[in-house]
Design a protein around this motif. Structure first.
Motif, PDB file in Angstrom:
ATOM      1  N   SER A 751       0.835  -1.197   0.000  1.00 57.54           N
ATOM      2  CA  SER A 751       0.000   0.000   0.000  1.00 57.54           C
ATOM      3  C   SER A 751       0.872   1.249   0.000  1.00 57.54           C
ATOM      4  O   SER A 751       0.606   2.210  -0.725  1.00 57.54           O
ATOM      5  N   TYR A 752       1.931   1.240   0.812  1.00 61.98           N
ATOM      6  CA  TYR A 752       2.828   2.395   0.860  1.00 61.98           C
ATOM      7  C   TYR A 752       3.590   2.549  -0.453  1.00 61.98           C
ATOM      8  O   TYR A 752       3.748   3.669  -0.969  1.00 61.98           O
ATOM      9  N   LEU A 753       4.078   1.438  -1.007  1.00 66.84           N
ATOM     10  CA  LEU A 753       4.792   1.506  -2.279  1.00 66.84           C
ATOM     11  C   LEU A 753       3.883   2.023  -3.387  1.00 66.84           C
ATOM     12  O   LEU A 753       4.304   2.830  -4.234  1.00 66.84           O
ATOM     13  N   PHE A 754       2.652   1.575  -3.389  1.00 67.65           N
ATOM     14  CA  PHE A 754       1.705   2.017  -4.424  1.00 67.65           C
ATOM     15  C   PHE A 754       1.431   3.518  -4.312  1.00 67.65           C
ATOM     16  O   PHE A 754       1.455   4.244  -5.311  1.00 67.65           O
ATOM     17  N   CYS A 755       1.164   3.977  -3.090  1.00 64.77           N
ATOM     18  CA  CYS A 755       0.863   5.404  -2.897  1.00 64.77           C
ATOM     19  C   CYS A 755       2.077   6.277  -3.210  1.00 64.77           C
ATOM     20  O   CYS A 755       1.939   7.390  -3.724  1.00 64.77           O
ATOM     21  N   LEU A 756       3.266   5.791  -2.904  1.00 64.91           N
ATOM     22  CA  LEU A 756       4.478   6.569  -3.163  1.00 64.91           C
ATOM     23  C   LEU A 756       4.778   6.698  -4.648  1.00 64.91           C
ATOM     24  O   LEU A 756       5.278   7.736  -5.111  1.00 64.91           O
ATOM     25  N   THR A 757       4.488   5.662  -5.423  1.00 63.09           N
ATOM     26  CA  THR A 757       4.884   5.648  -6.840  1.00 63.09           C
ATOM     27  C   THR A 757       3.755   6.039  -7.789  1.00 63.09           C
ATOM     28  O   THR A 757       3.959   6.858  -8.691  1.00 63.09           O
ATOM     29  N   ALA A 758       2.561   5.488  -7.589  1.00 65.67           N
ATOM     30  CA  ALA A 758       1.470   5.728  -8.537  1.00 65.67           C
ATOM     31  C   ALA A 758       1.025   7.180  -8.549  1.00 65.67           C
ATOM     32  O   ALA A 758       0.718   7.739  -9.609  1.00 65.67           O
ATOM     33  N   THR A 759       0.975   7.800  -7.379  1.00 66.06           N
ATOM     34  CA  THR A 759       0.491   9.177  -7.320  1.00 66.06           C
ATOM     35  C   THR A 759       1.500  10.178  -7.868  1.00 66.06           C
ATOM     36  O   THR A 759       1.147  11.329  -8.147  1.00 66.06           O
ATOM     37  N   MET A 760       2.752   9.767  -8.020  1.00 64.06           N
ATOM     38  CA  MET A 760       3.805  10.667  -8.491  1.00 64.06           C
ATOM     39  C   MET A 760       4.015  10.575 -10.001  1.00 64.06           C
ATOM     40  O   MET A 760       4.926  11.208 -10.543  1.00 64.06           O
ATOM     41  N   GLN A 761       3.189   9.825 -10.699  1.00 65.86           N
ATOM     42  CA  GLN A 761       3.416   9.558 -12.121  1.00 65.86           C
ATOM     43  C   GLN A 761       3.491  10.842 -12.946  1.00 65.86           C
ATOM     44  O   GLN A 761       4.420  11.050 -13.726  1.00 65.86           O
ATOM     45  N   GLY A 762       2.528  11.747 -12.776  1.00 58.98           N
ATOM     46  CA  GLY A 762       2.521  12.993 -13.553  1.00 58.98           C
ATOM     47  C   GLY A 762       3.712  13.875 -13.250  1.00 58.98           C
ATOM     48  O   GLY A 762       4.280  14.515 -14.156  1.00 58.98           O
ATOM     49  N   PHE A 763       4.121  13.912 -11.997  1.00 58.12           N
ATOM     50  CA  PHE A 763       5.253  14.755 -11.616  1.00 58.12           C
ATOM     51  C   PHE A 763       6.556  14.208 -12.203  1.00 58.12           C
ATOM     52  O   PHE A 763       7.413  14.973 -12.661  1.00 58.12           O
ATOM     53  N   VAL A 764       6.726  12.881 -12.195  1.00 58.61           N
ATOM     54  CA  VAL A 764       7.930  12.272 -12.765  1.00 58.61           C
ATOM     55  C   VAL A 764       8.017  12.558 -14.262  1.00 58.61           C
ATOM     56  O   VAL A 764       9.095  12.878 -14.794  1.00 58.61           O
ATOM     57  N   LEU A 765       6.856  12.469 -14.949  1.00 57.00           N
ATOM     58  CA  LEU A 765       6.862  12.768 -16.385  1.00 57.00           C
ATOM     59  C   LEU A 765       7.243  14.215 -16.646  1.00 57.00           C
ATOM     60  O   LEU A 765       7.979  14.519 -17.603  1.00 57.00           O
ATOM     61  N   PHE A 766       6.785  15.131 -15.827  1.00 56.13           N
ATOM     62  CA  PHE A 766       7.136  16.543 -15.967  1.00 56.13           C
ATOM     63  C   PHE A 766       8.635  16.753 -15.756  1.00 56.13           C
ATOM     64  O   PHE A 766       9.294  17.469 -16.524  1.00 56.13           O
ATOM     65  N   ILE A 767       9.174  16.146 -14.714  1.00 56.63           N
ATOM     66  CA  ILE A 767      10.605  16.287 -14.434  1.00 56.63           C
ATOM     67  C   ILE A 767      11.425  15.759 -15.609  1.00 56.63           C
ATOM     68  O   ILE A 767      12.395  16.392 -16.056  1.00 56.63           O
ATOM     69  N   TYR A 768      11.009  14.616 -16.134  1.00 54.08           N
ATOM     70  CA  TYR A 768      11.814  13.969 -17.162  1.00 54.08           C
ATOM     71  C   TYR A 768      11.712  14.681 -18.515  1.00 54.08           C
ATOM     72  O   TYR A 768      12.724  14.942 -19.169  1.00 54.08           O
ATOM     73  N   PHE A 769      10.477  15.018 -18.930  1.00 53.55           N
ATOM     74  CA  PHE A 769      10.283  15.545 -20.276  1.00 53.55           C
ATOM     75  C   PHE A 769      10.366  17.068 -20.367  1.00 53.55           C
ATOM     76  O   PHE A 769      10.440  17.605 -21.459  1.00 53.55           O
TER      77      PHE A 769
END
Length: 816
Positions: A751-769
């Motif tokens: 549950s913690y791993l899911f909340c830490l990674t799934a909710t950050m998807q849009g932010f990671v894409l912004f940082i990368y692209f």
């Protein structure tokens, strides 16, 4: 004279013969019981425990009222399957076990299983064909309950204590074991930050029942008073809810029975006239239990005094004391208690009229000389008086009542008295609380003295005496005259309706606050990220014209739709408002939109995964078909309509949150049951597994290329592709693998791993692209500082192109 002598002789002879005959029959009966096989022995259903009273004939099939087979008086443990609410509104199946229970008891489960109203899930142990048998449960609905909840309750500890007693891990057949048991319970209830639930009252009654089966111990009395005092101080709703299981009556009855068995230990005749002193152990118990222990054994009185529950033991043989008066203010002849009231011991020569005129009287009773003499001749030795500060344990199940107690409750017991009816009236004086604090609903009709029959308050057989010159409701002291013994109080008439507690919520599942915070922060960052991507595309035409950017924008649009629905629109408050107002259709629409947005997001992630597969794994020369982005968009935005419409049309009710979810503020409009399983979990799992397979293939292809590369420049390029693999983990939604395991209750870590990674998807894409992309970074710097930076408008050849450019087989290229 001779005739009289002869008659007397014949009578004595007849009596002797009758006694001898009765003794012979009793002896024959005992011999028959000794010879009776154990499986044919019959015991009384209620009364003298497991002592056999009759031997049934072999093959006996009839039912005898009040008798059961001695070897079959308990319902044995049995497995039971149900669901637990583990956190938020997630459920997990569990195999539990019913505890061993006596006939007539409502058994609880081995592992705590509480409903939202704080009541335990129980099962009745019934008698059928003179044997114990569990009530049938084949008509029960699916049981969903809680074992862990937000409230700091002692239910789990009490349940474990009861289990230990039943299973022999905590023996109660010795004094030390019994004392440690009651001391443990007392300390549980005296915790300052604990919440008493209806289940706690029921479990306490069950533990008291186990103690009643063992020899009675006066050393337990202070702890028992302390426990009942704390329960009486519980919230009224808790007590009323527990009464649905008859828990308050059961606890009250067992408490009275236990305390009534102690006078021989506390005020024995041998102590009359002897000097008294408080032992060190008594002082220690008194301090720990918060119960004042008074020892006047030299005059035949011992008392256990607390704020709203006190017990007085009296042996009238010592000093002709036969009663007690309690006051709210001091006077020279009154004794002070640490609980804030005063009392006076009453003799059999007291006067009712004199007592009534005494100031500040709260409650009083005594046995007049004539009455005590008659009762003593009938076997009475002791007198036990219990003063309940209010009617907390005297709970009626009826919502509508015609009267209610307006005085303290006085319980009177005379052990050893066989007669049910007293030979003459016993006077009781009660302070009328309605005189002190008038109740506007109180009516003179129906007012008067009453007694508790463990169901409701009755007044038959009791005479109420009040000042004839005043209204009974305004008379400060009410005098009752009774010819039987139980608990008494002054009742005022009126119409008293209690609220329906059917939907009362006292316990709620654990909401992981950390998970909530992580989810909110992650979603906020993701929204910021996708907005940054949209803004970058809007400002820089050269970037948004790229085919790869168009795919990314579609992905971000689906992600934005999902997060806006989840965070701002389809919330538990809005869902609860819609359902409570009967607006089920909007709730179904919201739930279907949220389901649709998730499926669209996963379709785009599957399309991106397929493009990555072509880029890194397939052979050289793969050409993109014309308008492939348009075709991909049609598939990604239209295909999810199929499972969404199927669920919405076949089972629209699955989108509505359950009553339990609404009551615990954890319900949103979203599929549940089969709608969730086949409409969301199944397609999400299939796509996630496919993306994982593609990810492994791509990573293997890149690693293989790295091993075969010989040129430094090519190695540098492959390193960049490895960095891209980290991005793919978020881009392909592989973090949802943790969500699948969390759904399967594989552990809270997922549950913690899911909340830490799934909710950050849009932010990671912004940082990368945007942030890490050199050309986009220069474009933003040129926009912000146009005098120092110039926009490079040439065709971008960054890593983003890898989502859409033609396939290149690195292994093949390294061979040239």
């Amino acid at each position: 004279m001779n005739l009289v002598l002869a008659a007397t002789t014949l009578l004595a002879l007849a009596t002797t013969l009758a006694v001898a005959n009765e003794s012979s029959q009793s002896s024959d009966s005992d011999e028959q019981l000794d010879e009776c096989p154990k499986k044919q022995l019959l015991c009384r259903l209620y009364g003298n425990g497991t002592h056999p009273v009759r031997c049934a004939d072999q093959g006996f099939s009839s039912n005898i009222a009040g008798l059961v087979y001695c070897h079959d008086m308990h319902c044995e443990p049995e497995e039971f399957r149900h669901d637990y609410i583990v956190r938020n509104h997630d459920q997990t199946p569990h195999t539990n076990k019913w505890k061993r229970a006596r006939i007539g008891e409502s058994a609880t489960l081995h592992d705590v299983c509480l409903r939202a109203n704080g009541l335990p899930v129980t099962r009745k142990c019934q008698v059928m064909a003179m044997r114990a048998q569990w009530e049938p449960i084949n008509q029960w609905k699916e049981v969903v309950c809680m074992r862990r909840f937000r409230e700091h309750s002692i239910s789990v500890e009490l349940n474990s204590l009861h289990d230990d007693i039943l299973e022999g891990r905590r023996p109660t057949n010795n004094t030390q074991g019994r004392r440690s048991t009651t001391a443990l319970m007392r300390n549980m209830f005296r915790q300052h930050d604990r919440t008493v639930l209806p289940a706690d009252i029921h479990l306490t009654g069950q533990v008291f029942s186990e103690l009643l089966e063992q020899p009675k111990d006066a050393a337990l009395s202070a702890d028992l008073v302390s426990i009942c005092r704390e329960i009486m101080a519980s919230d009224e709703k808790v007590l009323r809810l527990s009464a649905q299981l008859n828990a308050t009556n059961s606890l009250l009855s067992k408490f009275e029975d236990y305390m009534d068995a102690l006078p021989q230990q506390l005020v024995p005749r041998e102590n009359c006239g002897k000097a008294t002193f408080q032992t060190a152990s008594e002082a220690s118990v008194s301090a720990e239990a918060g119960v004042e222990i008074v020892n006047y054994a030299n005059i035949g009185v011992r008392a256990l005094i607390s704020g709203n529950l006190s017990v007085f033991y009296v042996n009238p043989t010592c000093d002709e004391i036969t009663g007690l008066a309690v006051y709210s203010a001091p006077a020279p002849d009154r004794k002070h208690s640490d609980s804030g009231f005063w009392y006076r011991l009453l003799y059999s020569s007291e006067s009712v009229e004199k007592l009534k005129r005494e100031s500040d009287l709260e409650v009083a009773t005594y046995l007049p000389v004539e009455l005590w003499q008659q009762l003593k001749n009938k076997g009475a030795t002791y007198l036990i008086l219990k003063i309940y500060g209010h009617d907390g344990l005297f709970v009626e199940n009826s919502q509508q009542r015609n009267r209610r107690p307006r005085s303290k409750v006085l319980s009177i017991t005379i052990p050893g008295l066989a007669a049910v009816t007293l030979p003459q009236a016993l006077p009781i004086l009660l302070r009328n609380e309605n005189h002190r604090q008038p109740d506007q609903r109180a009516l003179k009709t129906g007012s008067g003295c009453g007694y508790w029959n463990y169901q409701t308050w009755l007044s038959d057989g009791i005479v109420t005496s009040a000042d004839t010159n005043t209204d009974m409701l305004r008379d400060p002291i009410i005098v009752c005259q009774t010819r039987h013994l139980t608990q008494f109080s002054y009742l005022v008439g009126g119409s008293y309706r209690t609220d329906d507690l059917g939907n009362e919520v006292l316990v709620s599942p654990i909401n992981e606050r950390v998970l909530d915070i992580i989810s909110i922060v992650g979603c906020s960052l993701s929204l910021f990220g996708v907005l940054g991507i949209f803004l970058t595309a809007a400002l820089f035409k050269s970037w948004r014209s790229q085919a790869s950017t168009k795919v990314l924008l579609h992905l971000c649009l689906a992600m934005t739709l999902q997060m806006v629905l989840f965070v701002f629109i389809n919330t538990d408050d809005i869902s609860e408002q819609l359902v409570s107002q009967g607006n089920n259709t909007p709730c179904v629409i919201l739930g279907a939109l949220l389901q649709y947005s998730i499926l669209v997001l996963f379709c785009w992630m599957l399309i991106i995964a397929f493009l990555q597969f072509q880029r890194y794994v397939t052979v050289i020369g793969i050409e993109r078909p014309r308008h492939y982005i348009l075709k991909a968009a049609l598939v990604a935005w239209l295909l999810p309509l199929l499972p969404t419409l199927l669920v919405a049309c076949i089972d629209p009710q699955s989108y509505l949150p359950t009553k339990t979810q609404l009551a615990t503020d954890t319900g949103i409009c979203y599929p549940s049951g089969y709608g969730l399983t086949f409409g969301v979990v199944l397609p999400v799992t299939l796509i996630t597994v496919a993306n994982l397979v593609i990810f492994v293939y791509v990573f293997y292809s890149i690693s293989h290329s790295l091993g075969q590369s010989v040129h430094r420049a090519e190695r540098k390029l492959v390193h960049k592709q490895i960095r891209l693999s980290v991005l793919l983990f978020f881009l392909l939604g592989l973090s949802w693998i943790f969500g699948v395991f969390a759904f399967m209750q594989a552990g809270v870590a997922f549950s913690y791993l899911f909340c830490l990674t799934a909710t950050m998807q849009g932010f990671v894409l912004f940082i990368y692209f945007v942030v890490l992309d050199e050309l986009n970074r220069k474009a933003w710097l040129g926009l912000i500082c146009p005098t120092t930076m110039k926009m490079d408008v040439q065709k971008r050849t960054t890593e983003l192109q890898s989502m859409t450019t033609s396939s290149t087989n690195y292994s093949g290229r390294s061979m040239h």
